[in-house]
Design a protein around this motif. Structure first.
Motif, PDB file in Angstrom:
ATOM      1  N   MET A   5       0.821  -1.192   0.000  1.00  0.00           N
ATOM      2  CA  MET A   5       0.000   0.000   0.000  1.00  0.00           C
ATOM      3  C   MET A   5       0.869   1.263   0.000  1.00  0.00           C
ATOM      4  N   PHE A   6       2.006   1.222   0.679  1.00  0.00           N
ATOM      5  CA  PHE A   6       2.870   2.394   0.756  1.00  0.00           C
ATOM      6  C   PHE A   6       3.442   2.745  -0.623  1.00  0.00           C
ATOM      7  N   ILE A   7       3.833   1.734  -1.404  1.00  0.00           N
ATOM      8  CA  ILE A   7       4.375   1.978  -2.741  1.00  0.00           C
ATOM      9  C   ILE A   7       3.319   2.638  -3.625  1.00  0.00           C
ATOM     10  N   SER A   8       2.102   2.149  -3.551  1.00  0.00           N
ATOM     11  CA  SER A   8       0.990   2.739  -4.311  1.00  0.00           C
ATOM     12  C   SER A   8       0.776   4.194  -3.890  1.00  0.00           C
ATOM     13  N   PHE A   9       0.845   4.458  -2.603  1.00  0.00           N
ATOM     14  CA  PHE A   9       0.698   5.811  -2.058  1.00  0.00           C
ATOM     15  C   PHE A   9       1.772   6.742  -2.621  1.00  0.00           C
ATOM     16  N   ILE A  10       3.022   6.292  -2.618  1.00  0.00           N
ATOM     17  CA  ILE A  10       4.138   7.108  -3.113  1.00  0.00           C
ATOM     18  C   ILE A  10       3.979   7.387  -4.609  1.00  0.00           C
ATOM     19  N   ILE A  11       3.639   6.371  -5.391  1.00  0.00           N
ATOM     20  CA  ILE A  11       3.452   6.550  -6.836  1.00  0.00           C
ATOM     21  C   ILE A  11       2.335   7.553  -7.093  1.00  0.00           C
ATOM     22  N   TYR A  12       1.220   7.401  -6.385  1.00  0.00           N
ATOM     23  CA  TYR A  12       0.087   8.313  -6.559  1.00  0.00           C
ATOM     24  C   TYR A  12       0.480   9.757  -6.229  1.00  0.00           C
ATOM     25  N   THR A  13       1.142   9.968  -5.101  1.00  0.00           N
ATOM     26  CA  THR A  13       1.482  11.328  -4.695  1.00  0.00           C
ATOM     27  C   THR A  13       2.498  11.962  -5.653  1.00  0.00           C
ATOM     28  N   PHE A  14       3.485  11.184  -6.112  1.00  0.00           N
ATOM     29  CA  PHE A  14       4.441  11.738  -7.070  1.00  0.00           C
ATOM     30  C   PHE A  14       3.751  12.085  -8.387  1.00  0.00           C
ATOM     31  N   PHE A  15       2.901  11.192  -8.863  1.00  0.00           N
ATOM     32  CA  PHE A  15       2.203  11.451 -10.119  1.00  0.00           C
ATOM     33  C   PHE A  15       1.359  12.716 -10.012  1.00  0.00           C
ATOM     34  N   MET A  16       0.598  12.850  -8.960  1.00  0.00           N
ATOM     35  CA  MET A  16      -0.267  14.012  -8.793  1.00  0.00           C
ATOM     36  C   MET A  16       0.532  15.294  -8.577  1.00  0.00           C
ATOM     37  N   SER A  17       1.672  15.192  -7.937  1.00  0.00           N
ATOM     38  CA  SER A  17       2.469  16.379  -7.621  1.00  0.00           C
ATOM     39  C   SER A  17       3.294  16.892  -8.792  1.00  0.00           C
ATOM     40  N   TYR A  18       3.693  15.997  -9.693  1.00  0.00           N
ATOM     41  CA  TYR A  18       4.598  16.398 -10.764  1.00  0.00           C
ATOM     42  C   TYR A  18       3.908  16.641 -12.105  1.00  0.00           C
ATOM     43  N   THR A  19       2.630  16.303 -12.221  1.00  0.00           N
ATOM     44  CA  THR A  19       1.916  16.592 -13.467  1.00  0.00           C
ATOM     45  C   THR A  19       1.550  18.074 -13.491  1.00  0.00           C
ATOM     46  N   PRO A  20       1.345  18.630 -14.687  1.00  0.00           N
ATOM     47  CA  PRO A  20       1.031  20.059 -14.773  1.00  0.00           C
ATOM     48  C   PRO A  20      -0.243  20.413 -14.009  1.00  0.00           C
ATOM     49  N   GLY A  21      -0.162  21.466 -13.294  1.00  0.00           N
ATOM     50  CA  GLY A  21      -1.292  22.006 -12.543  1.00  0.00           C
ATOM     51  C   GLY A  21      -0.966  23.443 -12.194  1.00  0.00           C
ATOM     52  N   PRO A  22      -1.896  24.137 -11.572  1.00  0.00           N
ATOM     53  CA  PRO A  22      -1.647  25.544 -11.231  1.00  0.00           C
ATOM     54  C   PRO A  22      -0.375  25.767 -10.420  1.00  0.00           C
ATOM     55  N   ASN A  23      -0.121  24.934  -9.410  1.00  0.00           N
ATOM     56  CA  ASN A  23       1.091  25.104  -8.596  1.00  0.00           C
ATOM     57  C   ASN A  23       2.340  25.069  -9.459  1.00  0.00           C
ATOM     58  N   ASN A  24       2.426  24.032 -10.279  1.00  0.00           N
ATOM     59  CA  ASN A  24       3.631  23.816 -11.063  1.00  0.00           C
ATOM     60  C   ASN A  24       3.804  24.866 -12.153  1.00  0.00           C
ATOM     61  N   LEU A  25       2.724  25.197 -12.828  1.00  0.00           N
ATOM     62  CA  LEU A  25       2.819  26.205 -13.889  1.00  0.00           C
ATOM     63  C   LEU A  25       3.185  27.579 -13.328  1.00  0.00           C
ATOM     64  N   LEU A  26       2.612  27.930 -12.184  1.00  0.00           N
ATOM     65  CA  LEU A  26       2.918  29.236 -11.599  1.00  0.00           C
ATOM     66  C   LEU A  26       4.312  29.257 -10.969  1.00  0.00           C
ATOM     67  N   ALA A  27       4.784  28.124 -10.471  1.00  0.00           N
ATOM     68  CA  ALA A  27       6.158  28.055  -9.963  1.00  0.00           C
ATOM     69  C   ALA A  27       7.144  28.275 -11.108  1.00  0.00           C
ATOM     70  N   LEU A  28       6.887  27.643 -12.243  1.00  0.00           N
ATOM     71  CA  LEU A  28       7.723  27.843 -13.429  1.00  0.00           C
ATOM     72  C   LEU A  28       7.692  29.307 -13.863  1.00  0.00           C
ATOM     73  N   ASP A  29       6.494  29.873 -13.935  1.00  0.00           N
ATOM     74  CA  ASP A  29       6.346  31.264 -14.359  1.00  0.00           C
ATOM     75  C   ASP A  29       7.026  32.221 -13.376  1.00  0.00           C
ATOM     76  N   GLY A  30       6.883  31.959 -12.089  1.00  0.00           N
ATOM     77  CA  GLY A  30       7.518  32.818 -11.088  1.00  0.00           C
ATOM     78  C   GLY A  30       9.028  32.818 -11.191  1.00  0.00           C
ATOM     79  N   THR A  31       9.601  31.657 -11.471  1.00  0.00           N
ATOM     80  CA  THR A  31      11.052  31.572 -11.622  1.00  0.00           C
ATOM     81  C   THR A  31      11.514  32.340 -12.851  1.00  0.00           C
ATOM     82  N   LEU A  32      10.734  32.283 -13.916  1.00  0.00           N
ATOM     83  CA  LEU A  32      11.099  33.049 -15.110  1.00  0.00           C
ATOM     84  C   LEU A  32      11.101  34.540 -14.820  1.00  0.00           C
TER      85      LEU A  32
END
Length: 192
Positions: free
Chosen positions: A1-28
């Motif tokens: 169950m822990f491996i599934s949890f880690i895969i799910y959280t990484f997938f959800m955290s690293y796919t494009p979304g408002p957080n990630n797009l705005l972090a990229l834009d802010g750095t630019l």
């Protein structure tokens, strides 16, 4: 169950979304140092949202549909506002840039971001509250969700730093792409 949890959280955290797009834009626009407060806000938002979801996960299940609907509407409007802001912003507009990407902006984004709310709620309900875990284990899982969540935004921020010259060279195309991505995200979230 822990491996599934880690895969799910990484997938959800690293796919494009408002957080990630705005972090990229802010750095630019402001560089890593100028975006650090925003990233800390995202981290604090993830942590507090995760803790609230852990505490209220049993009660939220009763009102989940209505709660998510309201968040989707708020998030839709907020993402359209962000898309418009990114589109109209000029890279040489220092005054406007100084007022963007603050700690509170990153924090507020978490509470109006349907992707983050659904992601955190799903992770808490699926991997934490349905298991027979101790209080310390539940808190540990919640902290892991927050750490992995903010790591996605930091990774996108670093990607923005690495691609800065290229993206600034084609800034009109970049602004159009960011605008389009944020508008698409808004419509995808509202229609799900």
């Amino acid at each position: 169950m822990f491996i599934s949890f880690i895969i799910y959280t990484f997938f959800m955290s690293y796919t494009p979304g408002p957080n990630n797009l705005l972090a990229l834009d802010g750095t630019l626009r402001r560089g890593i140092r100028g975006t650090t407060q925003f990233l800390v806000g995202i981290g604090l938002g993830f942590l507090t949202l995760s803790m609230l979801c852990l505490i209220f996960s049993q009660y939220m299940a009763l009102y989940f549909d209505n709660f998510i609907f309201v968040i989707k509407i708020i998030g839709f409007v907020y993402l359209l506002y962000l898309a418009f802001s990114v589109f109209k912003h000029e890279f040489n507009d220092e005054q406007q840039c100084n007022n963007a990407y603050r700690l509170r902006d990153g924090l507020y984004l978490q509470y109006m971001n349907p992707k983050t709310i659904v992601y955190v709620l799903t992770a808490i309900v699926t991997y934490v509250t349905t298991q027979n875990m101790s209080f310390i284990s539940s808190i540990s899982y919640t902290i892991v969700i927050a750490l992995i969540g903010v790591s996605g935004a930091v990774a996108w921020s670093i990607m923005g730093l690495c691609l800065k010259k290229l993206l600034l060279k084609y800034k009109t195309a970049y602004k159009m792409a960011m605008f389009t991505c944020l508008v698409l995200l808004a419509f995808i979230m509202i229609l799900e």
